[in-house]
Design an enzyme around this catalytic site. Structure first.
Site, PDB file in Angstrom:
ATOM      1  N   ASN A  39       1.085  -0.985  -0.158  1.00 27.77           N
ATOM      2  CA  ASN A  39       0.159   0.663  -0.028  1.00 27.77           C
ATOM      3  C   ASN A  39       0.742   1.185   0.064  1.00 27.77           C
ATOM      4  OD1 ASN A  39      -2.304   1.391  -0.068  1.00 27.77           O
ATOM      5  ND2 ASN A  39      -2.313   1.217   1.988  1.00 27.77           N
ATOM      6  N   SER A 128      -4.773   3.839  17.140  1.00 25.61           N
ATOM      7  CA  SER A 128      -5.766   4.679  16.773  1.00 25.61           C
ATOM      8  C   SER A 128      -6.643   5.298  18.221  1.00 25.61           C
ATOM      9  CB  SER A 128      -6.047   4.186  15.475  1.00 25.61           C
ATOM     10  OG  SER A 128      -7.215   5.071  15.220  1.00 25.61           O
ATOM     11  N   TYR A 152     -11.019  -3.111  11.804  1.00 23.74           N
ATOM     12  CA  TYR A 152     -10.136  -2.340  11.888  1.00 23.74           C
ATOM     13  C   TYR A 152      -9.832  -2.215  13.297  1.00 23.74           C
ATOM     14  CZ  TYR A 152      -7.420   1.655  11.879  1.00 23.74           C
ATOM     15  OH  TYR A 152      -6.507   2.935  11.476  1.00 23.74           O
ATOM     16  N   LYS A 156      -6.649  -3.062  16.287  1.00 29.61           N
ATOM     17  CA  LYS A 156      -6.174  -1.996  16.658  1.00 29.61           C
ATOM     18  C   LYS A 156      -5.972  -2.083  19.194  1.00 29.61           C
ATOM     19  CE  LYS A 156      -3.926   0.165  14.050  1.00 29.61           C
ATOM     20  NZ  LYS A 156      -2.586   0.466  13.380  1.00 29.61           N
ATOM     21  N   TYR A 180      -3.234   7.806  17.416  1.00 28.05           N
ATOM     22  CA  TYR A 180      -3.281   8.731  16.610  1.00 28.05           C
ATOM     23  C   TYR A 180      -4.998   9.454  16.885  1.00 28.05           C
ATOM     24  CZ  TYR A 180       0.133   6.491  14.181  1.00 28.05           C
ATOM     25  OH  TYR A 180       2.212   6.031  14.221  1.00 28.05           O
TER      26      TYR A 180
END
Ligand code: UFG
Length: 343
Positions: A39, A128, A152, A156, A180
């Protein structure tokens, strides 16, 4: 000559990894990139060379290859790892959860095993704000309950737990978990930036593609949220500030800090329409938009209380929303096709 600490950046050719590469070089670290380019684009390496004026050490390979990672850690006597490598598209993770479990969880397990094997125990992890799910209130502090609303986000959360478990099991580990908020912007040179494949999922790259004429208008997902103008509010953080947070985290850990989990945001929330008008100001281009239904899974407001990172790492963000838009625009207008080379 004093040897610079060598830092392995998994996914170091990606958006945040590449900006952190530059910041680490400037801070007298020697970063080494490990990337499988699934990616990202190898052109970024040439750009990094132009920015830093130095050859860019990079190994093409996957973090899932435990032997390879252990070998790199040993051969280069690597002092610490920053683990960026991971998939990050929320919608794709709902459609293909196993792809996310395999790469994000498998990658974390592989990396932790390789690091244990090579006795390299210092890690900074890209987590995140997604781990806060739908926060009850804002600003968000690190002790808020964690949850997940998609595979997703689940990866995390589980990666954070895996890191906590290895730290619990072996006191030699030192881990910095950086949560983040919404990274945006680009290096001020305009040479590196975010380069999504296909239509962007995220607001800032979509807005910049509208401004440059690649897309006719922005869909604003919902204008009936309980926010000042009805559109979603987020904590946008300049990727240059985010890169500096990694430098601060590594410096703290290598000086003996035992580890921390901190929010990396500005503490300031901006709405979708705030971003649109700041981008119009920065670019001098119109950003037409149409109102669209809410996007499933979106929350009304999400912004950080960044006090803990300031206290523990002496780090805080200092770029404004306007400078985030100006730097995004420089990157977008200089590279309308991103890193894809024009024929
Ligand atoms: N938005 C639009 N139109 C678009 C894209 C986004 O109106 O085309 C809106 C969203 O509804 C939201 C805001 O712009 O209100 C920001 O959306 P982003 O997709 O840019 O960012 P998110 O906050 O939804 O997602 C980010 C990361 C995810 C992470 C999540 C929670 O991209 O990886 O924060 O931390 F999971």
């Amino acid at each position: 000559m004093i040897r610079k600490p060598i830092i392995l950046l998994t996914g170091g050719a990606g958006y945040i990894g590449s900006h952190t590469y530059v910041a680490l070089t400037e801070a007298q670290f020697q970063p080494l990139i490990l990337d499988d380019f699934s990616n990202s684009n190898p052109v970024v390496l040439d750009r990094l060379e132009r920015i830093t004026g130095q050859a860019v050490p990079c190994h093409r390979g996957s973090v899932l290859n435990t032997e390879l990672v252990a070998e790199l850690l040993k051969v280069h006597a690597i002092e610490a790892v920053v683990h960026f490598a991971g998939f990050k598209a929320v919608g794709e993770s709902v459609a293909q959860p196993l792809k996310y479990f395999d790469n994000n969880l498998g990658g974390m397990i592989s990396l932790l095993k390789a690091m244990e094997n090579a006795a390299c125990h210092t890690l900074v992890f890209s987590s995140s704000a997604t781990v806060y799910g739908d926060p009850a209130t804002v600003p968000i502090t690190e002790d808020f309950p964690r949850s997940h609303t998609n595979p997703y986000g689940h990866t995390k959360l589980v990666c954070e737990d895996m890191i906590a478990a290895v730290c619990q099991a072996n006191a030699a580990w030192r881990a910095g978990v950086l949560r983040y908020f919404n990274p945006v912007g680009a290096h001020p040179s305009g040479l590196i930036g975010e380069d999504p494949n296909g239509p962007p999922n995220n607001l800032m790259p979509y807005v910049s593609q509208v401004a440059v004429g690649k897309r006719p208008f922005l869909h604003v997902f919902g204008n009936d949220y309980p926010t000042p103008d009805g559109t979603g509010v987020r904590d946008y953080i300049h990727v240059q500030d985010l890169a500096q947070a990694h430098v601060a985290a590594l410096q703290a850990l290598l000086l003996g800090d035992n580890g921390f989990t901190v929010n990396i945001g500005t503490g300031q929330g901006y709405s979708v329409l705030d971003v649109v008008s700041a981008f119009e100001q920065a670019s001098g281009k119109p950003v037409p938009y149409q109102l669209a239904p809410r996007r499933p899974g979106d929350v009304a407001r999400c912004y950080a209380d960044p006090a803990l990172a300031r206290h523990l790492l002496s780090w805080s963000a200092n770029h404004t929303l306007l400078s985030m838009c100006e730097d995004t625009w420089r990157w977008q207008s200089n590279n309308p096709e991103g890193y894809r080379l024009l024929e």
